[in-house]
Design a protein around this motif. Structure first.
Motif, PDB file in Angstrom:
ATOM      1  N   GLY A  58      85.004  14.512 -38.197  1.00  0.00           N
ATOM      2  CA  GLY A  58      84.938  15.949 -37.984  1.00  0.00           C
ATOM      3  C   GLY A  58      86.243  16.645 -38.281  1.00  0.00           C
ATOM      4  N   LYS A  59      86.914  16.211 -39.354  1.00  0.00           N
ATOM      5  CA  LYS A  59      88.245  16.709 -39.688  1.00  0.00           C
ATOM      6  C   LYS A  59      88.354  17.016 -41.175  1.00  0.00           C
ATOM      7  N   ILE A  60      89.425  17.721 -41.511  1.00  0.00           N
ATOM      8  CA  ILE A  60      89.956  17.685 -42.868  1.00  0.00           C
ATOM      9  C   ILE A  60      91.268  16.920 -42.778  1.00  0.00           C
ATOM     10  N   LEU A  61      91.399  15.914 -43.629  1.00  0.00           N
ATOM     11  CA  LEU A  61      92.554  15.020 -43.611  1.00  0.00           C
ATOM     12  C   LEU A  61      93.459  15.327 -44.804  1.00  0.00           C
ATOM     13  N   ARG A  62      94.751  15.115 -44.607  1.00  0.00           N
ATOM     14  CA  ARG A  62      95.743  15.303 -45.676  1.00  0.00           C
ATOM     15  C   ARG A  62      96.687  14.111 -45.659  1.00  0.00           C
ATOM     16  N   MET A  63      96.828  13.480 -46.808  1.00  0.00           N
ATOM     17  CA  MET A  63      97.603  12.239 -46.878  1.00  0.00           C
ATOM     18  C   MET A  63      98.311  12.115 -48.220  1.00  0.00           C
ATOM     19  N   THR A  64      99.283  11.223 -48.293  1.00  0.00           N
ATOM     20  CA  THR A  64      99.909  10.894 -49.560  1.00  0.00           C
ATOM     21  C   THR A  64      98.913  10.108 -50.414  1.00  0.00           C
ATOM     22  N   PRO A  65      99.179   9.956 -51.713  1.00  0.00           N
ATOM     23  CA  PRO A  65      98.275   9.145 -52.543  1.00  0.00           C
ATOM     24  C   PRO A  65      98.122   7.712 -52.066  1.00  0.00           C
ATOM     25  N   GLU A  66      99.052   7.250 -51.227  1.00  0.00           N
ATOM     26  CA  GLU A  66      98.975   5.890 -50.671  1.00  0.00           C
ATOM     27  C   GLU A  66      98.292   5.853 -49.316  1.00  0.00           C
ATOM     28  N   TYR A  69      94.599  17.287 -40.589  1.00  0.00           N
ATOM     29  CA  TYR A  69      95.118  18.572 -41.047  1.00  0.00           C
ATOM     30  C   TYR A  69      94.467  19.729 -40.292  1.00  0.00           C
ATOM     31  N   SER A  70      93.149  19.649 -40.073  1.00  0.00           N
ATOM     32  CA  SER A  70      92.424  20.619 -39.258  1.00  0.00           C
ATOM     33  C   SER A  70      91.293  19.892 -38.554  1.00  0.00           C
ATOM     34  N   TYR A  71      90.748  20.488 -37.498  1.00  0.00           N
ATOM     35  CA  TYR A  71      89.733  19.790 -36.703  1.00  0.00           C
ATOM     36  C   TYR A  71      88.680  20.770 -36.210  1.00  0.00           C
ATOM     37  N   PRO A  87      96.629  24.648 -41.514  1.00  0.00           N
ATOM     38  CA  PRO A  87      97.021  23.429 -40.792  1.00  0.00           C
ATOM     39  C   PRO A  87      97.019  23.603 -39.283  1.00  0.00           C
ATOM     40  N   GLY A  88      96.449  22.606 -38.611  1.00  0.00           N
ATOM     41  CA  GLY A  88      96.477  22.554 -37.157  1.00  0.00           C
ATOM     42  C   GLY A  88      95.456  23.427 -36.464  1.00  0.00           C
ATOM     43  N   ARG A  89      94.626  24.162 -37.221  1.00  0.00           N
ATOM     44  CA  ARG A  89      93.683  25.074 -36.596  1.00  0.00           C
ATOM     45  C   ARG A  89      92.395  24.358 -36.194  1.00  0.00           C
ATOM     46  N   ASN A  90      91.727  24.962 -35.199  1.00  0.00           N
ATOM     47  CA  ASN A  90      90.492  24.417 -34.628  1.00  0.00           C
ATOM     48  C   ASN A  90      89.318  25.278 -35.096  1.00  0.00           C
ATOM     49  N   TYR A  91      88.364  24.650 -35.787  1.00  0.00           N
ATOM     50  CA  TYR A  91      87.250  25.403 -36.384  1.00  0.00           C
ATOM     51  C   TYR A  91      85.981  25.388 -35.532  1.00  0.00           C
TER      52      TYR A  91
END
Length: 380
Positions: free
Chosen positions: A207-215, A230-232, A266-270
């Motif tokens: 239940g998120k949007i994730l943000r990560m490096t290519p690794e 990144y967001s939830y 970033p960091g917001r609750n949807y």
């Protein structure tokens, strides 16, 4: 009865509902035999491309043709350097290369470790620097892997290497969209698998949007320390895209009332499961646009010509949401209503147009000859 005939029979009630909701009805009806129709938001068969220009703030879509057909449960779509496309089959676990000019198909093989079931399987694709990234359902989780492609790997995919594991899996709400952002980081939309509490649990990847490096490491500047979150507060995110200024937009399935298009920060609750759609409740972000679930059930989205374009599954239409900066600049318009059935993925072609993938062979559609397809769209 054919799909366009069904929509025509229901047209009066559907139009009334759409008017009440403040949205345009679906596009004109017509054959689903690959003949390119002219699409409008008027809800009735209209003149072709020679018609007068749309009113200020409105757009237009023309189906320029069918690139390829005969795809089975297509889900993810990614462009290769040079213009060819990669498309994933959710249920067959395969990746196919499609020539961007002729539409000729060439299988790149089956991806090991994929365990299809329900809404899970081989889903989103992304391409970066000789790697093909895939979001897939495995035996114990949803995960992101990457496979070498091209160069020494030839015309086959290399063995999958884990990038991020431990994303919750379920029969439903597996999310599945991945894309590289303008910052070079990898983003992923996930679902809460029907276990609604996961969306508000920042320790869970569901239940998120994730943000990560290519690794697969937490990206620099993420809002929560040592976390890829990144967001939830999301229910099931299957569409992510960026506008010309680098703002992130996401499409989200509602439950029984409202599907959403959100501006993601970033960091917001949807809000899910505390709220669905616009609530005006402190601590939660309201959507920029919303639709009754019967009119959308949104999957992929793309940015082109000043608008977000959103593919609808249950709604069987393509939505255009015009934007000015971070705000909506007009009412959403609907196109292709019932023409091609369920619509799964939309991708900008880099020249102002779109690629659109249908989804009639996913177990919930009514496949006809030629399904499923990748369509070429001209947009204005």
């Amino acid at each position: 009865m054919s799909r366009p005939a069904v929509l025509k029979a229901l047209g009066g009630a559907a139009a009334a509902l759409l008017f009440a909701a403040g949205c345009s009805p679906g596009g004109d009806t017509g054959a689903r035999d690959g003949t390119p129709p002219s699409a409008s938001a008027s809800g009735s068969s209209g003149p072709g491309p020679s018609a007068s220009a749309p009113a200020a703030g409105e757009g237009r879509v023309t189906v320029a043709g069918t690139l390829t057909e005969g795809l089975r449960s297509p889900w993810g779509l990614a462009a290769l350097p040079g213009g060819d496309l990669l498309v994933s089959s959710r249920d067959d676990r395969t990746v196919t290369r499609v020539d961007g000019r002729s539409g000729a198909k060439r299988s790149l093989g089956e991806v090991p470790g994929v365990v299809p079931g329900g809404e899970g399987g081989l889903m989103g694709l992304a391409v970066r620097e000789g790697w093909v990234y895939a979001y897939l359902t495995a035996e114990s989780d949803n995960r992101i892997v990457r496979m070498r492609y091209g160069g020494g790997a030839g015309d086959r995919l290399g063995a999958p290497e884990p990038v991020l594991t431990g994303i919750p899996k379920g029969t439903i709400h597996n999310g599945g969209r991945i894309a590289f952002g303008p910052d070079g980081m990898l983003y992923a939309g996930t679902g809460e698998t029907g276990e609604t509490g996961l969306a508000q649990d920042r320790a869970s990847l569901g239940g998120k949007i994730l943000r990560m490096t290519p690794e697969g490491k937490p990206a620099p500047g993420n809002p929560f320390a040592d976390s890829v979150v990144y967001s939830y507060g999301h229910r099931n995110v299957q569409g992510i895209s960026w506008d010309a200024e680098g703002r992130l937009w996401a499409a989200e399935f509602g439950q029984n009332t409202w599907d959403e298009l959100n501006l993601v920060e970033p960091g917001r609750n949807y809000g899910w499961p505390e709220v669905e759609g616009t609530a005006g409740k402190a601590g939660f972000v309201d959507p920029v646009a919303q639709w009754p679930t019967s009119e959308a059930s949104p999957s992929g989205i793309a940015w082109a010509r000043g608008a977000v374009w959103m593919a609808g599954l249950r709604g069987e239409r393509l939505w255009r949401i015009p934007l000015s900066g971070a705000e909506r600049s007009g009412e959403p318009q609907a196109f292709l209503g019932g023409e091609y059935g369920r619509l799964r993925t939309v991708l900008a072609d880099g020249a102002g147009g779109l690629w659109l993938v249908t989804s009639e062979t996913d177990g919930r559609g009514t496949p006809e000859t030629g399904d499923d397809r990748i369509l070429r769209l001209d947009v204005r």
